[in-house]
Scaffold this active site. Structure first.
Site, PDB file in Angstrom:
ATOM      1  N   GLY A  89       0.833  -1.198   0.000  1.00  0.00           N
ATOM      2  CA  GLY A  89       0.000   0.000   0.000  1.00  0.00           C
ATOM      3  C   GLY A  89       0.863   1.241   0.000  1.00  0.00           C
ATOM      4  O   GLY A  89       2.018   1.205   0.438  1.00  0.00           O
ATOM      5  N   CYS A 102       6.050  -0.289   7.015  1.00  0.00           N
ATOM      6  CA  CYS A 102       5.700   0.900   6.231  1.00  0.00           C
ATOM      7  C   CYS A 102       6.866   1.262   5.332  1.00  0.00           C
ATOM      8  O   CYS A 102       8.021   1.195   5.764  1.00  0.00           O
ATOM      9  CB  CYS A 102       5.396   2.048   7.188  1.00  0.00           C
ATOM     10  SG  CYS A 102       4.928   3.562   6.354  1.00  0.00           S
ATOM     11  N   LEU A 103       6.561   1.654   4.085  1.00  0.00           N
ATOM     12  CA  LEU A 103       7.641   2.015   3.158  1.00  0.00           C
ATOM     13  C   LEU A 103       8.377   3.274   3.603  1.00  0.00           C
ATOM     14  O   LEU A 103       9.483   3.540   3.141  1.00  0.00           O
ATOM     15  CB  LEU A 103       7.079   2.197   1.738  1.00  0.00           C
ATOM     16  CG  LEU A 103       6.533   0.924   1.078  1.00  0.00           C
ATOM     17  CD1 LEU A 103       5.936   1.238  -0.282  1.00  0.00           C
ATOM     18  CD2 LEU A 103       7.611  -0.146   0.952  1.00  0.00           C
ATOM     19  N   HIS A 139      -4.311   1.764   7.671  1.00  0.00           N
ATOM     20  CA  HIS A 139      -2.923   2.262   7.730  1.00  0.00           C
ATOM     21  C   HIS A 139      -2.728   3.400   6.709  1.00  0.00           C
ATOM     22  O   HIS A 139      -2.160   4.440   7.035  1.00  0.00           O
ATOM     23  CB  HIS A 139      -1.984   1.078   7.437  1.00  0.00           C
ATOM     24  CG  HIS A 139      -0.530   1.405   7.340  1.00  0.00           C
ATOM     25  ND1 HIS A 139       0.413   0.828   8.168  1.00  0.00           N
ATOM     26  CD2 HIS A 139       0.166   2.220   6.496  1.00  0.00           C
ATOM     27  CE1 HIS A 139       1.613   1.287   7.844  1.00  0.00           C
ATOM     28  NE2 HIS A 139       1.485   2.124   6.829  1.00  0.00           N
ATOM     29  N   GLU A 140      -3.234   3.193   5.483  1.00  0.00           N
ATOM     30  CA  GLU A 140      -3.030   4.205   4.428  1.00  0.00           C
ATOM     31  C   GLU A 140      -3.873   5.451   4.679  1.00  0.00           C
ATOM     32  O   GLU A 140      -3.411   6.570   4.438  1.00  0.00           O
ATOM     33  CB  GLU A 140      -3.342   3.622   3.036  1.00  0.00           C
ATOM     34  CG  GLU A 140      -2.509   2.408   2.627  1.00  0.00           C
ATOM     35  CD  GLU A 140      -1.010   2.561   2.825  1.00  0.00           C
ATOM     36  OE1 GLU A 140      -0.495   3.690   2.766  1.00  0.00           O
ATOM     37  OE2 GLU A 140      -0.344   1.536   3.070  1.00  0.00           O
TER      38      GLU A 140
HETATM   39 NI    NI Z   1       2.816   3.222   5.620  1.00  0.00          NI
END
Ligand code: NI
Length: 175
Positions: free
Chosen positions: A46, A91-92, A133-134
């Site tokens: 995501g 998370c990215l 989360h997003e």
């Molecule tokens: Ni994230």
């Protein structure tokens, strides 16, 4: 298409609150394409526009193993939620950091698609967690902010150490 730069925590821009998309323009189509490419390239499931420093309410998600089931949510809103789920999240914007977060197990989301039409979808499990989360990113919230102060300070230390290591390795490469 292009791979976009993903903001890294604790970048202050990750705390900006995204604005609603007023109209689905060609720019929004291009943003979605680039966000999807960036997410796939980073092996994420995501990505929120906030993470690529675009403060508009756009998220992309693909939880399939085959990476061919892209979900696009524009101006997403959770209109109902129920149950409890706890997943180990990552998370990215914080590579290498994972921890458990409690969220709703099932959500109903209302959003616009790329054709500018509203749709509603019910999601549970991983997809529900990912949507929450997003959407948090669009509100300027990063998942580690749900963790205890102790865990957050350990994460800060880990990130600082990593930053230091990166800097010193650059120095030694320069001789
Ligand atoms: Ni994230």
């Amino acid at each position: 298409m292009a791979i976009l730069k993903i903001l890294q925590y604790p970048d202050e821009r990750l705390h900006k609150i995204a604005k609603a998309v007023p109209e689905i323009t060609q720019d929004i189509h291009l943003l979605v394409k680039n966000m999807a490419e960036t997410m796939y390239h980073a092996s994420g499931i995501g990505l929120a526009a906030t993470q690529v420093d675009v403060h508009q309410r756009v998220i992309v998600i693909d939880i399939s193993d085959t990476y061919d089931q892209l979900n696009v949510f524009i101006n997403p809103e959770i209109i109902a939620k129920t149950g409890d789920a706890e997943f180990r999240e990552g998370c990215l914007s914080l590579p290498g950091i994972f921890d458990k977060v409690k969220r709703a197990e099932l959500v109903i989301v209302r959003a616009l698609n790329l054709q500018g039409e509203y749709f509603e979808t019910q999601a549970e499990g991983l997809l529900a967690v990912c949507i929450q989360h997003e959407i948090d990113h669009l509100e300027g919230k990063v998942f580690v902010e749900y963790l205890s102060r102790l865990k957050q300070s350990r994460i800060q230390t880990k990130l600082k150490k990593r930053q230091y290591l990166t800097k010193s390795s650059v120095l030694s490469m320069n001789g």
